[in-house]
Design a protein around this motif. Structure first.
Motif, PDB file in Angstrom:
ATOM      1  N   LYS A  10      89.193 -76.260  55.528  1.00 38.71           N
ATOM      2  CA  LYS A  10      88.705 -75.557  56.718  1.00 38.71           C
ATOM      3  C   LYS A  10      88.229 -76.519  57.802  1.00 38.71           C
ATOM      4  CE  LYS A  10      87.332 -71.422  54.209  1.00 38.71           C
ATOM      5  NZ  LYS A  10      86.256 -70.500  53.874  1.00 38.71           N
ATOM      6  N   GLN A  11      88.619 -77.777  57.694  1.00 37.60           N
ATOM      7  CA  GLN A  11      88.249 -78.780  58.695  1.00 37.60           C
ATOM      8  C   GLN A  11      89.392 -78.974  59.684  1.00 37.60           C
ATOM      9  OE1 GLN A  11      85.198 -80.088  58.962  1.00 37.60           O
ATOM     10  NE2 GLN A  11      84.530 -79.039  57.114  1.00 37.60           N
ATOM     11  N   MET A  68      81.260 -86.058  64.572  1.00 37.01           N
ATOM     12  CA  MET A  68      80.381 -84.933  64.893  1.00 37.01           C
ATOM     13  C   MET A  68      80.969 -84.092  66.025  1.00 37.01           C
ATOM     14  SD  MET A  68      76.317 -84.955  65.769  1.00 37.01           S
ATOM     15  CE  MET A  68      76.416 -85.931  67.239  1.00 37.01           C
ATOM     16  N   THR A  69      81.649 -84.731  66.945  1.00 37.10           N
ATOM     17  CA  THR A  69      82.155 -84.039  68.122  1.00 37.10           C
ATOM     18  C   THR A  69      83.565 -83.480  67.937  1.00 37.10           C
ATOM     19  OG1 THR A  69      80.823 -85.555  69.445  1.00 37.10           O
ATOM     20  CG2 THR A  69      82.480 -84.290  70.615  1.00 37.10           C
ATOM     21  N   PHE A  70      84.400 -84.163  67.139  1.00 41.43           N
ATOM     22  CA  PHE A  70      85.818 -83.801  67.080  1.00 41.43           C
ATOM     23  C   PHE A  70      86.313 -83.279  65.735  1.00 41.43           C
ATOM     24  CE2 PHE A  70      85.526 -86.726  70.684  1.00 41.43           C
ATOM     25  CZ  PHE A  70      86.092 -85.937  71.673  1.00 41.43           C
ATOM     26  N   VAL A  71      85.450 -83.202  64.724  1.00 39.88           N
ATOM     27  CA  VAL A  71      85.832 -82.546  63.468  1.00 39.88           C
ATOM     28  C   VAL A  71      85.012 -81.271  63.390  1.00 39.88           C
ATOM     29  CG1 VAL A  71      85.834 -82.671  60.949  1.00 39.88           C
ATOM     30  CG2 VAL A  71      86.469 -84.682  62.290  1.00 39.88           C
ATOM     31  N   VAL A  72      85.704 -80.148  63.362  1.00 40.22           N
ATOM     32  CA  VAL A  72      85.015 -78.855  63.389  1.00 40.22           C
ATOM     33  C   VAL A  72      85.384 -78.038  62.164  1.00 40.22           C
ATOM     34  CG1 VAL A  72      84.833 -78.839  65.905  1.00 40.22           C
ATOM     35  CG2 VAL A  72      86.799 -77.774  64.832  1.00 40.22           C
ATOM     36  N   HIS A  73      84.437 -77.236  61.722  1.00 40.97           N
ATOM     37  CA  HIS A  73      84.653 -76.362  60.572  1.00 40.97           C
ATOM     38  C   HIS A  73      85.241 -75.056  61.085  1.00 40.97           C
ATOM     39  CE1 HIS A  73      83.663 -73.802  57.114  1.00 40.97           C
ATOM     40  NE2 HIS A  73      83.773 -74.920  56.424  1.00 40.97           N
ATOM     41  N   GLY A  74      86.335 -74.645  60.493  1.00 38.32           N
ATOM     42  CA  GLY A  74      87.079 -73.479  60.973  1.00 38.32           C
ATOM     43  C   GLY A  74      86.302 -72.188  61.004  1.00 38.32           C
ATOM     44  N   ASP A  75      85.324 -72.015  60.113  1.00 42.06           N
ATOM     45  CA  ASP A  75      84.566 -70.767  60.063  1.00 42.06           C
ATOM     46  C   ASP A  75      83.358 -70.762  60.997  1.00 42.06           C
ATOM     47  OD1 ASP A  75      86.315 -69.951  58.135  1.00 42.06           O
ATOM     48  OD2 ASP A  75      84.968 -70.337  56.449  1.00 42.06           O
ATOM     49  N   ALA A  76      83.024 -71.910  61.542  1.00 41.78           N
ATOM     50  CA  ALA A  76      81.803 -72.020  62.336  1.00 41.78           C
ATOM     51  C   ALA A  76      82.094 -71.782  63.812  1.00 41.78           C
ATOM     52  CB  ALA A  76      81.183 -73.406  62.146  1.00 41.78           C
ATOM     53  N   GLY A  77      81.120 -71.231  64.498  1.00 43.67           N
ATOM     54  CA  GLY A  77      81.223 -71.054  65.934  1.00 43.67           C
ATOM     55  C   GLY A  77      80.500 -72.171  66.652  1.00 43.67           C
ATOM     56  N   LYS A  82      75.174 -69.436  58.879  1.00 45.34           N
ATOM     57  CA  LYS A  82      75.593 -68.282  58.087  1.00 45.34           C
ATOM     58  C   LYS A  82      74.851 -68.163  56.766  1.00 45.34           C
ATOM     59  CE  LYS A  82      80.199 -68.321  60.029  1.00 45.34           C
ATOM     60  NZ  LYS A  82      81.599 -68.529  59.832  1.00 45.34           N
ATOM     61  N   SER A  83      74.268 -69.244  56.290  1.00 51.99           N
ATOM     62  CA  SER A  83      73.630 -69.193  54.969  1.00 51.99           C
ATOM     63  C   SER A  83      72.274 -69.881  55.018  1.00 51.99           C
ATOM     64  CB  SER A  83      74.519 -69.892  53.930  1.00 51.99           C
ATOM     65  OG  SER A  83      74.546 -71.291  54.173  1.00 51.99           O
ATOM     66  N   GLY A  84      71.526 -69.668  53.976  1.00 52.12           N
ATOM     67  CA  GLY A  84      70.233 -70.329  53.855  1.00 52.12           C
ATOM     68  C   GLY A  84      70.385 -71.836  53.807  1.00 52.12           C
TER      69      GLY A  84
END
Length: 163
Positions: A10-11, A68-77, A82-84
């Motif tokens: 998901k990256q 930090m700037t150019f690798v993003v997690h597909g599920d994140a906005g 989303k979790s604790g």
């Protein structure tokens, strides 16, 4: 947040504007340092102890910012918790940033002991990147951040001990 290309799982290669903002936030003490003109400024006036460590430190620091700037997690906005676990990692990252600012306050007001510099100014920025990586499930950032922590700590300690 923009996704361009799937790297693995998901990256994605993409762009996360908040990552750039989080980097700039961490750089605020360096941005405002000229306003304070500390009488003594050992961090900015260090003698170089190792060219190899200096180059490695700079490369690892830049790689942290890029990851930090150019690798993003597909599920994140743009900003998502989303979790604790994500909330915990985000809160720890922000706590680290605040402690770093506190260390800079001590530094600017003349409290420039080796412990203050090494803990608050040297160790905390790489840990900030590690916890942002944990929050965003950015494992490459976590790994490079840990390597950056070790190299940055050893390098600056060597420079300060030499001076």
């Amino acid at each position: 947040m923009t996704k361009w290309l799937n790297l693995y799982g998901k990256q994605y290669l993409g762009f996360w504007a908040l990552g750039l903002v989080l980097f700039v936030l961490q750089e605020i003490p360096y941005i405002i340092m000229p306003l304070f003109h500390p009488e003594k400024n050992p961090i900015m006036n260090m003698q170089e102890s190792s060219l190899v460590l200096e180059v490695c430190e700079k490369i690892l620091g830049v790689v942290c910012i890029v990851l930090m700037t150019f690798v993003v997690h597909g599920d994140a906005g743009f900003f998502s918790i989303k979790s604790g676990k994500e909330k915990l990692f985000f809160c720890v990252a922000m706590g680290i940033l605040l402690m770093n600012f506190g260390g800079w306050y001590l530094y600017f007001t003349g409290h420039q002991s080796l412990a203050v510099m090494m803990i608050f100014i040297v160790a905390l920025p790489p840990l900030y990147y590690v916890f942002i990586g944990l929050w965003r499930e950015n494992i490459p950032l976590v790994a490079v951040g840990i390597a950056f922590l070790v190299v940055h700590f050893v390098h600056v300690l060597g420079n300060l001990k030499m001076g």
